[in-house]
Structures are given as C-alpha cells and as structure tokens.
Design an enzyme around this catalytic site. Structure first.
Site, mmCIF file in Angstrom:
data_model
loop_
_atom_site.group_PDB
_atom_site.id
_atom_site.type_symbol
_atom_site.label_atom_id
_atom_site.label_comp_id
_atom_site.label_asym_id
_atom_site.label_seq_id
_atom_site.Cartn_x
_atom_site.Cartn_y
_atom_site.Cartn_z
ATOM 1 N N HIS A 93 32.580 48.691 38.551
ATOM 2 C CA HIS A 93 31.704 49.239 39.718
ATOM 3 C C HIS A 93 32.481 50.157 40.575
ATOM 4 C CE1 HIS A 93 33.757 46.739 43.135
ATOM 5 N NE2 HIS A 93 33.943 46.365 42.008
ATOM 6 N N SER A 137 37.876 48.143 36.706
ATOM 7 C CA SER A 137 36.597 47.734 37.060
ATOM 8 C C SER A 137 35.508 48.601 36.912
ATOM 9 C CB SER A 137 36.942 47.194 38.321
ATOM 10 O OG SER A 137 35.842 46.279 38.927
ATOM 11 N N CYS A 191 37.573 43.935 51.467
ATOM 12 C CA CYS A 191 37.319 42.308 51.664
ATOM 13 C C CYS A 191 38.113 41.931 52.745
ATOM 14 C CB CYS A 191 38.038 41.602 50.293
ATOM 15 S SG CYS A 191 39.793 42.416 49.796
ATOM 16 N N GLN A 234 41.574 52.094 40.796
ATOM 17 C CA GLN A 234 41.053 53.061 41.813
ATOM 18 C C GLN A 234 41.024 54.534 40.987
ATOM 19 O OE1 GLN A 234 39.146 53.311 44.355
ATOM 20 N NE2 GLN A 234 39.329 51.449 45.050
ATOM 21 N N GLY A 292 37.683 43.452 38.579
ATOM 22 C CA GLY A 292 39.289 43.722 38.444
ATOM 23 C C GLY A 292 40.235 42.750 38.903
ATOM 24 N N THR A 293 39.712 41.971 39.624
ATOM 25 C CA THR A 293 40.671 40.818 40.339
ATOM 26 C C THR A 293 41.031 39.991 39.074
ATOM 27 O OG1 THR A 293 39.581 41.104 42.333
ATOM 28 C CG2 THR A 293 40.869 39.019 42.002
ATOM 29 N N ASN A 300 44.157 51.912 46.958
ATOM 30 C CA ASN A 300 42.527 51.818 47.441
ATOM 31 C C ASN A 300 42.432 52.258 48.914
ATOM 32 O OD1 ASN A 300 44.178 49.224 47.317
ATOM 33 N ND2 ASN A 300 42.399 48.416 48.391
ATOM 34 N N THR A 303 30.820 33.017 28.219
ATOM 35 C CA THR A 303 29.834 33.920 27.385
ATOM 36 C C THR A 303 29.928 35.390 28.200
ATOM 37 O OG1 THR A 303 28.526 31.954 26.898
ATOM 38 C CG2 THR A 303 27.558 34.218 27.061
HETATM 39 N N1 PLP Z 1 42.673 47.080 42.441
HETATM 40 C C1 PLP Z 1 42.332 48.049 43.202
HETATM 41 C C2 PLP Z 1 43.327 48.967 43.584
HETATM 42 C C3 PLP Z 1 41.108 47.776 43.990
HETATM 43 O O1 PLP Z 1 40.633 48.884 44.721
HETATM 44 C C4 PLP Z 1 40.302 46.547 43.616
HETATM 45 C C5 PLP Z 1 38.888 46.729 44.399
HETATM 46 O O2 PLP Z 1 38.811 47.212 45.380
HETATM 47 C C6 PLP Z 1 40.607 45.675 42.873
HETATM 48 C C7 PLP Z 1 41.865 45.720 42.215
HETATM 49 C C8 PLP Z 1 39.793 44.494 42.326
HETATM 50 O O3 PLP Z 1 38.499 44.913 41.787
HETATM 51 P P1 PLP Z 1 37.071 44.048 41.753
HETATM 52 O O4 PLP Z 1 36.562 44.392 43.176
HETATM 53 O O5 PLP Z 1 36.381 44.423 40.670
HETATM 54 O O6 PLP Z 1 37.710 42.557 41.724
#
Ligand code: PLP
Length: 389
Positions: free
Chosen positions: A202, A200, A328, A175, A69-70, A147, A237
């Site tokens: 996961h 994302s 994180c 989220q 997601g990042t 989140n 890739t």
């Molecule tokens: N945006 C939100 C609202 C999230 O909760 C998260 C991950 O916790 C992210 C972005 C980032 O996603 P990723 O962990 O896949 O980099």
C-alpha cells in the site's frame, strides 16, 4: 483534497483497482485447492510473486506474502531470533517504525535488545554499531528510509559489517520500495548484500493488506503463523485479490522507477514546497539529516510554539491531508519518539508536521498547499496569541 500524507498510504492505481476487482470476481477460489478454480487462483498469486520479486531483483521463491509490512517485520525479527535459540540479541535503532521499535522494546525487557548509536539527524553511526557486534548478537534490523523524515540509512555498509561478523541483517525497506530503485543483489548482479527485506504494497499504490518479506535462500526462519501456505513460512489462506493487486502495483512501480527524471522533478517540487513554507513562516525549521540523503518525497517541518494536531485539523478543514509523527501515533499528544531520538528538541517535535508526496503529486497542488499551510499557521498563532519562539 490535496493529499500530502503519502508516507502513510497511497491511492491504489486504477490498474490495481481493476485487477483486484477482477480477482474478487474471477479468481476467488482457494489457491491451495487442487481443482481448476484453485489452480487459477494459484497462478494469479505466483505471477504476482514474480512481479514483486522483480521489483527488488529477487527470486520469486524467496518471497513470502504476509498481511502488512508490520507482519513481515515481525516474521523477520521473531523468525530469525526464534530459529537461533534462546538468549540471542537484536540490535536496532530508536528511529525505526513502531513495527520494529515495539518488538525491540519487548525484547529489551528480556535483556535481548541493544540500541545502535545515532549520529546527527538520526543516521546510524556505523562504526559505533560495528563495535557492538559480538557473539550474542544474531540480528541487526535497520530501516532503509525513515517514514517521518525520509532520512536514508547506510544500510549497505551496515549489512557488509554484519556479513563479516556472521550476523543476519534485516532491512525494513517499506518507505523505499516504489520510491527509489531497490535491489537485494550486489553490484552487477552479485550475491545478495542483505539477508531479509520487508515492505508493503500500500506504500506504492497497491492495496492494503499485502506485506512482503524477502529472505535470502539459506536464512533460517521460525514461522510465527504455523500452517502449510507460503512454503510453511506463513500459514493462512493467501489474500489472493490483494496479492494480485500488489503484483500489478509492483509492475507499475518498476516502470515508473526506470525514469529517474520523474523523481528528480518531484524532489524539486518538494524543495519548492519547503522554500515557500519557510518563506511564509520565518521560524519554521525543516527536520532533516544535515548533509545526509533523504527521500525525494518527504518533508518534515517544525512550527515552533504550535501543537501539530491543531495544525493538522485546520489543514484538513482547508483540504490538505498531512500527518504528525507516524500515522499510527496521530491522535496522541506525545511528540514523535523518532524526532526526539534524532535530537530534535521537544518544543520543536511537538509542532512538527510531515508532508509527503507521491508520484501522483503535482507542482500546482503542492504550491497551493504551501500557501494554505502558511495561512493556517498564522491563524493558529493569532488565536493562541503565540508569537512563536
Ligand atoms: N516500516 C515503515 C518504515 C513504515 O513506514 C511502515 C508503515 O508506515 C511500516 C513499516 C508498517 O507497514 P504496514 O502499515 O504495512 O504494516
């Protein structure tokens, strides 16, 4: 172990694990290769793209796979601003995930970020944001669901304002996707209501290492990773096995979301958890938008006088996984910047813990966890001699 940390990540569904295993064994070729092995891998990636697109009502060719997601957020923000040329400004909020906030802070140092005003509970003041839109602003980025607290932002209203003013709107839906229905299309399948959406795999029982960026056709993006893959939008890739797993996760999430009852019932389980915890810990406070909507799965509770980290460690010893602030930032003793930006006083933010459910959570385990939370808070208060506040 009782998992109440599902906003950090979710367990891959068994069907996902099986699909990833098979892909690693059978479709491990490079999807850019012209031979049959490569074409089989390409086929797997394209089927997954279709499934992921369907989950958000999008067209497959508008989906770009990234590593998380990042990275999707990075591509959305740097990609739009990069394509727009120098001096163009971003508007975002102080309650975004660090993936957005940190880019915004970097741009702020160059005078290119403006922070949207927040109302009670960290919900965007839409009129206030609208007043900030001028010819320098190129992009507005606002999350759909928070989140840490589950607060839901009025993203459609914000997107409509942006559309009126010719400003691009990016929605971080990480989220929300897989927890509540999401469509990039307007009512009745009308034109897309926003321009970019990131999420994302996961977070909805898919594998880690697969991010998604949807960009409406016509949105100009300057790639960050240069290369030929993903129609030139993202070089490198593809993570074939992960993407195939993400496709299966998207199909499962889509099927689960059809049953509104499941999430309504889980929302009641979350509410019962809060009632039980508040019954045991009289001065605990739920950090939530007053009167505003929040995700059915998220509960953020402040325990005055406690350090969240101490509580998390004790809970983990007793078999309950939860988190403080964003995953994180756990390990740091700083209170969550998101809670502070929501107006939660520092003494409460220090002792705030996030409990988050998934579609796998059961009433029995959540009720049992509430009992353990009560016992752990009591124990910590006894040992520190704290009476709370
Ligand atoms: N945006 C939100 C609202 C999230 O909760 C998260 C991950 O916790 C992210 C972005 C980032 O996603 P990723 O962990 O896949 O980099």
């Amino acid at each position: 172990m009782i998992e109440l940390d599902h906003n950090a990540t979710t367990r891959p569904a068994p069907e996902v694990v099986e699909a990833v295993r098979r892909a690693l064994e059978e479709t491990w070729h490079n999807p850019s290769s012209v031979h049959r092995g490569g074409q089989a891998a390409r086929h797997g990636v394209e089927l997954a793209r279709k499934s992921v697109a369907e989950l958000i009502g999008a067209k497959p060719r508008e989906i770009t796979f990234t590593s998380c997601g990042t990275e999707s957020i990075d591509l959305a923000i740097r990609g739009v601003l990069g394509a727009a040329g120098p001096g163009r400004t971003l508007i975002t909020t102080r309650v975004e995930h660090a993936a957005v906030r940190e880019i915004a802070r970097e741009l702020e140092a160059q005078g290119l970020t403006r922070w949207a005003p927040l109302g009670e509970g960290g919900v965007v003041d839409v009129a206030g944001l609208g007043a900030m839109l001028d010819e320098r602003v190129r992009l507005v980025s606002v999350q759909w669901a928070n989140n840490e607290t589950g607060a839901i932002q009025p993203v459609r209203e914000i997107a409509a304002l942006c559309r009126e003013r010719g400003v691009v709107f990016h929605c971080d839906a990480t989220q929300r996707v897989g927890k509540l229905p999401v469509s990039v299309l307007g009512e009745g399948g009308a034109e897309a209501w926003c321009d970019l959406m990131s999420f994302s795999a996961h977070k909805f029982h898919g594998p880690k290492g697969v991010g998604v960026l949807w960009a409406r056709g016509g949105v100009r993006l300057r790639p960050v990773l240069l290369g030929t893959q993903e129609l030139g939008r993202r070089g490198g890739t593809e993570n074939v096995a992960g993407i195939i797993g993400a496709g299966v996760a998207a199909e499962l999430a889509g099927a689960w979301l059809k049953e509104e009852r499941s999430r309504r019932e889980l929302g009641m389980v979350r509410d019962r958890f809060e009632t039980l915890v508040l019954g045991r810990v009289r001065d605990a406070v739920v950090n939530r938008p007053r009167g505003g909507e929040r995700l059915w799965n998220t509960s953020n509770i402040a325990f005055p006088g406690l350090e969240a980290e101490a509580l998390l460690l004790l809970l983990s010893e007793r078999g309950v996984n939860a988190s403080a602030g964003a995953a994180c930032s756990s390990g740091s003793l700083e209170p969550s910047p998101v809670l502070l930006a929501m107006g939660i006083p520092e003494r409460l933010a220090h002792g705030s813990v996030r409990f988050s459910l998934s579609r796998e959570s059961t009433p029995a385990e959540v009720e049992y966890a509430a009992e353990i939370v009560g016992e752990c808070v009591e124990k910590l208060r006894e040992s520190s001699g704290s009476l709370g506040v």
